[in-house]
Motif scaffolding. Structure first.
Motif, short mmCIF file in Angstrom:
data_model
loop_
_atom_site.label_atom_id
_atom_site.label_comp_id
_atom_site.label_asym_id
_atom_site.label_seq_id
_atom_site.Cartn_x
_atom_site.Cartn_y
_atom_site.Cartn_z
N GLY A 19 0.79 -1.22 0.00
CA GLY A 19 0.00 0.00 0.00
C GLY A 19 0.82 1.27 0.00
N ILE A 20 2.13 1.14 -0.21
CA ILE A 20 3.01 2.31 -0.28
C ILE A 20 3.13 2.71 -1.74
N ILE A 21 2.94 3.97 -2.00
CA ILE A 21 3.06 4.45 -3.38
C ILE A 21 4.49 4.92 -3.58
N PRO A 22 5.29 4.12 -4.29
CA PRO A 22 6.68 4.51 -4.51
C PRO A 22 6.78 5.79 -5.34
N SER A 23 7.70 6.61 -4.95
CA SER A 23 7.96 7.85 -5.67
C SER A 23 9.45 8.13 -5.60
N PRO A 24 9.92 9.07 -6.39
CA PRO A 24 11.36 9.39 -6.32
C PRO A 24 11.80 9.77 -4.90
N SER A 25 10.90 10.40 -4.13
CA SER A 25 11.29 10.81 -2.78
C SER A 25 11.35 9.63 -1.80
N THR A 26 10.65 8.54 -2.10
CA THR A 26 10.69 7.38 -1.20
C THR A 26 11.64 6.30 -1.68
N GLN A 27 12.17 6.43 -2.88
CA GLN A 27 13.03 5.40 -3.47
C GLN A 27 14.23 5.07 -2.58
N SER A 28 14.98 6.09 -2.14
CA SER A 28 16.17 5.81 -1.34
C SER A 28 15.78 5.24 0.02
N PHE A 29 14.67 5.70 0.58
CA PHE A 29 14.19 5.14 1.85
C PHE A 29 13.87 3.65 1.69
N LEU A 30 13.16 3.30 0.63
CA LEU A 30 12.79 1.91 0.40
C LEU A 30 14.02 1.04 0.18
N GLU A 31 15.00 1.55 -0.56
CA GLU A 31 16.23 0.79 -0.80
C GLU A 31 16.98 0.56 0.51
N ARG A 32 17.08 1.59 1.34
CA ARG A 32 17.78 1.45 2.62
C ARG A 32 17.02 0.48 3.52
N PHE A 33 15.69 0.56 3.52
CA PHE A 33 14.88 -0.35 4.32
C PHE A 33 15.12 -1.79 3.88
N ALA A 34 15.18 -2.02 2.58
CA ALA A 34 15.44 -3.37 2.07
C ALA A 34 16.81 -3.86 2.53
N GLN A 35 17.80 -2.98 2.56
CA GLN A 35 19.13 -3.36 3.03
C GLN A 35 19.10 -3.74 4.50
N LEU A 36 18.39 -2.95 5.31
CA LEU A 36 18.29 -3.25 6.73
C LEU A 36 17.58 -4.58 6.99
N VAL A 37 16.53 -4.83 6.23
CA VAL A 37 15.81 -6.11 6.37
C VAL A 37 16.73 -7.27 6.00
N ALA A 38 17.50 -7.12 4.94
CA ALA A 38 18.43 -8.17 4.51
C ALA A 38 19.50 -8.42 5.58
N GLU A 39 20.04 -7.33 6.17
CA GLU A 39 21.04 -7.48 7.22
C GLU A 39 20.46 -8.23 8.42
N HIS A 40 19.25 -7.86 8.80
CA HIS A 40 18.59 -8.52 9.92
C HIS A 40 18.36 -10.00 9.62
N GLU A 41 17.91 -10.29 8.44
CA GLU A 41 17.64 -11.67 8.05
C GLU A 41 18.92 -12.50 8.06
N ARG A 42 20.02 -11.92 7.57
CA ARG A 42 21.30 -12.64 7.59
C ARG A 42 21.71 -12.95 9.03
N GLU A 43 21.55 -11.98 9.92
CA GLU A 43 21.94 -12.19 11.32
C GLU A 43 21.07 -13.27 11.98
N GLU A 44 19.78 -13.25 11.69
CA GLU A 44 18.90 -14.28 12.24
C GLU A 44 19.27 -15.67 11.72
N LEU A 45 19.63 -15.75 10.44
CA LEU A 45 20.07 -17.03 9.89
C LEU A 45 21.34 -17.52 10.57
N CYS A 46 22.28 -16.60 10.79
CA CYS A 46 23.53 -16.98 11.47
C CYS A 46 23.26 -17.47 12.88
N LYS A 47 22.35 -16.82 13.58
CA LYS A 47 21.99 -17.28 14.93
C LYS A 47 21.43 -18.70 14.88
N TYR A 48 20.56 -18.94 13.92
CA TYR A 48 19.96 -20.26 13.76
C TYR A 48 21.02 -21.32 13.50
#
Length: 85
Positions: A19-48
């Motif tokens: 439900g988020i409408i991507p725009s040029p102003s949200t593009q960098s935010f969304l990219e950074r958010f995706a990076q943070l999610v990936a980092e978190h997921e990698r750490e959770e996998l390593c813990k497992y």
């Protein structure tokens, strides 16, 4: 997007699905958010995999599980290096 395993199109589709409408102003935010999610997921996998390694009884299994963690962490470090280029 570097570090996330997702392309910009993937991120835009997921944002739209949420439900988020991507725009040029949200593009960098969304990219950074995706990076943070990936980092978190990698750490959770390593813990497992660390928990599995701690419970493993054979040296072969311990070495394999340690190697899996190494590869996951290396992927994160590779992604961090790409971001700084």
């Amino acid at each position: 997007v570097q570090g996330s395993g997702m392309t910009r199109d993937d991120i835009i589709k997921l944002a739209s699905d949420a439900g988020i409408i991507p725009s040029p102003s949200t593009q960098s935010f969304l990219e950074r958010f995706a990076q943070l999610v990936a980092e978190h997921e990698r750490e959770e996998l390593c813990k497992y995999f660390q928990e599995l390694e701690d419970k493993a009884t054979s040296v072969r299994d311990k070495m394999y599980l340690s190697g899996v963690q190494f590869v996951i962490r290396a992927r994160g470090q590779q992604s961090e290096g790409e971001q700084h280029e």
